[in-house]
Design a protein around this motif. Structure first.
Motif, PDB file in Angstrom:
ATOM      1  N   THR A   1       0.841  -1.201   0.000  1.00  0.00           N
ATOM      2  CA  THR A   1       0.000   0.000   0.000  1.00  0.00           C
ATOM      3  C   THR A   1       0.876   1.251   0.000  1.00  0.00           C
ATOM      4  N   GLY A   2       0.291   2.317  -0.500  1.00  0.00           N
ATOM      5  CA  GLY A   2       0.981   3.605  -0.536  1.00  0.00           C
ATOM      6  C   GLY A   2       0.132   4.597  -1.300  1.00  0.00           C
ATOM      7  N   LYS A   3       0.757   5.718  -1.698  1.00  0.00           N
ATOM      8  CA  LYS A   3       0.020   6.760  -2.418  1.00  0.00           C
ATOM      9  C   LYS A   3       0.851   7.286  -3.574  1.00  0.00           C
ATOM     10  N   ILE A   4       0.147   7.623  -4.636  1.00  0.00           N
ATOM     11  CA  ILE A   4       0.701   8.387  -5.743  1.00  0.00           C
ATOM     12  C   ILE A   4       0.014   9.746  -5.688  1.00  0.00           C
ATOM     13  N   MET A   5       0.803  10.793  -5.537  1.00  0.00           N
ATOM     14  CA  MET A   5       0.249  12.148  -5.463  1.00  0.00           C
ATOM     15  C   MET A   5       0.802  12.946  -6.645  1.00  0.00           C
ATOM     16  N   ILE A   6      -0.085  13.638  -7.344  1.00  0.00           N
ATOM     17  CA  ILE A   6       0.295  14.337  -8.570  1.00  0.00           C
ATOM     18  C   ILE A   6      -0.189  15.785  -8.500  1.00  0.00           C
ATOM     19  N   ARG A   7       0.685  16.694  -8.911  1.00  0.00           N
ATOM     20  CA  ARG A   7       0.271  18.101  -8.980  1.00  0.00           C
ATOM     21  C   ARG A   7       0.964  18.783 -10.157  1.00  0.00           C
ATOM     22  N   LYS A   8       0.289  19.813 -10.643  1.00  0.00           N
ATOM     23  CA  LYS A   8       0.890  20.632 -11.695  1.00  0.00           C
ATOM     24  C   LYS A   8       1.485  21.867 -11.036  1.00  0.00           C
ATOM     25  N   ARG A   9       2.586  22.289 -11.597  1.00  0.00           N
ATOM     26  CA  ARG A   9       3.244  23.494 -11.106  1.00  0.00           C
ATOM     27  C   ARG A   9       3.638  24.331 -12.306  1.00  0.00           C
ATOM     28  N   LEU A  10       3.719  25.635 -12.122  1.00  0.00           N
ATOM     29  CA  LEU A  10       4.187  26.518 -13.181  1.00  0.00           C
ATOM     30  C   LEU A  10       5.631  26.908 -12.900  1.00  0.00           C
ATOM     31  N   GLU A  11       6.479  26.712 -13.884  1.00  0.00           N
ATOM     32  CA  GLU A  11       7.885  27.103 -13.776  1.00  0.00           C
ATOM     33  C   GLU A  11       7.987  28.618 -13.894  1.00  0.00           C
ATOM     34  N   GLU A  12       9.139  29.164 -13.560  1.00  0.00           N
ATOM     35  CA  GLU A  12       9.353  30.608 -13.647  1.00  0.00           C
ATOM     36  C   GLU A  12       9.125  31.128 -15.068  1.00  0.00           C
ATOM     37  N   ASN A  13       9.449  30.297 -16.056  1.00  0.00           N
ATOM     38  CA  ASN A  13       9.244  30.703 -17.452  1.00  0.00           C
ATOM     39  C   ASN A  13       7.790  30.550 -17.884  1.00  0.00           C
ATOM     40  N   GLY A  14       6.932  30.121 -16.980  1.00  0.00           N
ATOM     41  CA  GLY A  14       5.512  29.992 -17.273  1.00  0.00           C
ATOM     42  C   GLY A  14       5.080  28.639 -17.786  1.00  0.00           C
ATOM     43  N   GLY A  15       6.032  27.769 -18.101  1.00  0.00           N
ATOM     44  CA  GLY A  15       5.699  26.445 -18.602  1.00  0.00           C
ATOM     45  C   GLY A  15       5.287  25.510 -17.477  1.00  0.00           C
ATOM     46  N   PRO A  16       4.366  24.589 -17.756  1.00  0.00           N
ATOM     47  CA  PRO A  16       3.907  23.670 -16.714  1.00  0.00           C
ATOM     48  C   PRO A  16       4.871  22.499 -16.484  1.00  0.00           C
ATOM     49  N   THR A  17       4.871  22.043 -15.258  1.00  0.00           N
ATOM     50  CA  THR A  17       5.614  20.864 -14.826  1.00  0.00           C
ATOM     51  C   THR A  17       4.644  19.971 -14.071  1.00  0.00           C
ATOM     52  N   ILE A  18       4.792  18.682 -14.253  1.00  0.00           N
ATOM     53  CA  ILE A  18       4.025  17.715 -13.469  1.00  0.00           C
ATOM     54  C   ILE A  18       4.972  17.127 -12.430  1.00  0.00           C
ATOM     55  N   GLN A  19       4.567  17.212 -11.169  1.00  0.00           N
ATOM     56  CA  GLN A  19       5.339  16.600 -10.092  1.00  0.00           C
ATOM     57  C   GLN A  19       4.565  15.406  -9.561  1.00  0.00           C
ATOM     58  N   VAL A  20       5.271  14.301  -9.398  1.00  0.00           N
ATOM     59  CA  VAL A  20       4.680  13.082  -8.863  1.00  0.00           C
ATOM     60  C   VAL A  20       5.468  12.688  -7.624  1.00  0.00           C
ATOM     61  N   VAL A  21       4.748  12.430  -6.547  1.00  0.00           N
ATOM     62  CA  VAL A  21       5.362  11.940  -5.323  1.00  0.00           C
ATOM     63  C   VAL A  21       4.728  10.588  -5.021  1.00  0.00           C
ATOM     64  N   ALA A  22       5.573   9.566  -4.949  1.00  0.00           N
ATOM     65  CA  ALA A  22       5.123   8.214  -4.615  1.00  0.00           C
ATOM     66  C   ALA A  22       5.659   7.885  -3.229  1.00  0.00           C
ATOM     67  N   VAL A  23       4.776   7.539  -2.311  1.00  0.00           N
ATOM     68  CA  VAL A  23       5.197   7.258  -0.938  1.00  0.00           C
ATOM     69  C   VAL A  23       4.592   5.949  -0.448  1.00  0.00           C
ATOM     70  N   ASP A  24       5.377   5.258   0.361  1.00  0.00           N
ATOM     71  CA  ASP A  24       4.867   4.045   1.000  1.00  0.00           C
ATOM     72  C   ASP A  24       5.569   3.852   2.331  1.00  0.00           C
ATOM     73  N   ARG A  25       4.933   3.116   3.191  1.00  0.00           N
ATOM     74  CA  ARG A  25       5.508   2.763   4.486  1.00  0.00           C
ATOM     75  C   ARG A  25       5.874   1.279   4.479  1.00  0.00           C
ATOM     76  N   GLY A  26       6.465   0.867   3.374  1.00  0.00           N
ATOM     77  CA  GLY A  26       6.875  -0.520   3.211  1.00  0.00           C
ATOM     78  C   GLY A  26       8.202  -0.807   3.888  1.00  0.00           C
ATOM     79  N   PRO A  27       8.869  -1.851   3.443  1.00  0.00           N
ATOM     80  CA  PRO A  27      10.106  -2.290   4.101  1.00  0.00           C
ATOM     81  C   PRO A  27      11.295  -1.356   3.887  1.00  0.00           C
ATOM     82  N   GLY A  28      11.206  -0.459   2.926  1.00  0.00           N
ATOM     83  CA  GLY A  28      12.339   0.415   2.613  1.00  0.00           C
ATOM     84  C   GLY A  28      13.334  -0.299   1.714  1.00  0.00           C
ATOM     85  N   ILE A  29      14.285   0.461   1.214  1.00  0.00           N
ATOM     86  CA  ILE A  29      15.291  -0.079   0.301  1.00  0.00           C
ATOM     87  C   ILE A  29      16.635  -0.029   1.002  1.00  0.00           C
TER      88      ILE A  29
END
Length: 152
Positions: A71-99
């Motif tokens: 189990t875990g989460k995928i979180m996605i958001r759009k951000r605007l860069e300083e030049n005005g262009g969009p960026t997609i940021q994805v954060v994947a998190v889990d409380r699993g065994p770790g690496i």
């Protein structure tokens, strides 16, 4: 050595800060996360090639959560860069065994799964403009990636 506070900080990142959050608890959730990322990239005017990259990255991250942490989460958001262009940021998190050895996992061809091509995290890193992974054994793993919309 991974800084434990950074792992915990990313694991506890508020979901309210994101445009989309998909809890990964079933295999079907992988496809849901992939489709949501694809639609966001299309809506932001990403090229077909970059839409495919974003969808692939999200699919791989979600699959890793399901496969290794259950189990875990995928979180996605759009951000605007300083030049005005969009960026997609994805954060994947889990409380699993770790690496245990992040550098080894990032080696091209490395796999712990018999039906894998071994392109997971190392392949993800090649598909995005920003890649960060933090993991602590016994605590969990967080992966942050960003893809900028390219100008043509």
């Amino acid at each position: 050595m991974v800084l434990a506070w950074k792992v915990r900080e990313l694991l506890d990142i508020p979901a309210d800060d994101f445009d989309m959050v998909v809890r990964i608890v079933r295999e079907e959730d992988i496809a849901v996360a992939r489709q949501m990322a694809k639609q966001l990239a299309q809506g932001l005017g990403f090229s077909l090639a970059d839409v495919t990259k974003v969808a692939t990255v999200v699919s791989e991250l979600a699959r890793n959560i399901y496969r290794y942490a259950q189990t875990g989460k995928i979180m996605i958001r759009k951000r605007l860069e300083e030049n005005g262009g969009p960026t997609i940021q994805v954060v994947a998190v889990d409380r699993g065994p770790g690496i245990e050895d992040v550098d080894l996992v990032l080696t091209k061809g490395y796999t712990t799964h018999e039906r894998s091509l071994g392109i997971g995290l190392s392949g993800i890193r090649r598909l995005v403009d920003f890649f960060e992974i933090v993991s602590e054994v016994g605590t969990g793993t967080a992966v942050v990636v960003e893809k900028r919309r390219r100008k043509f």
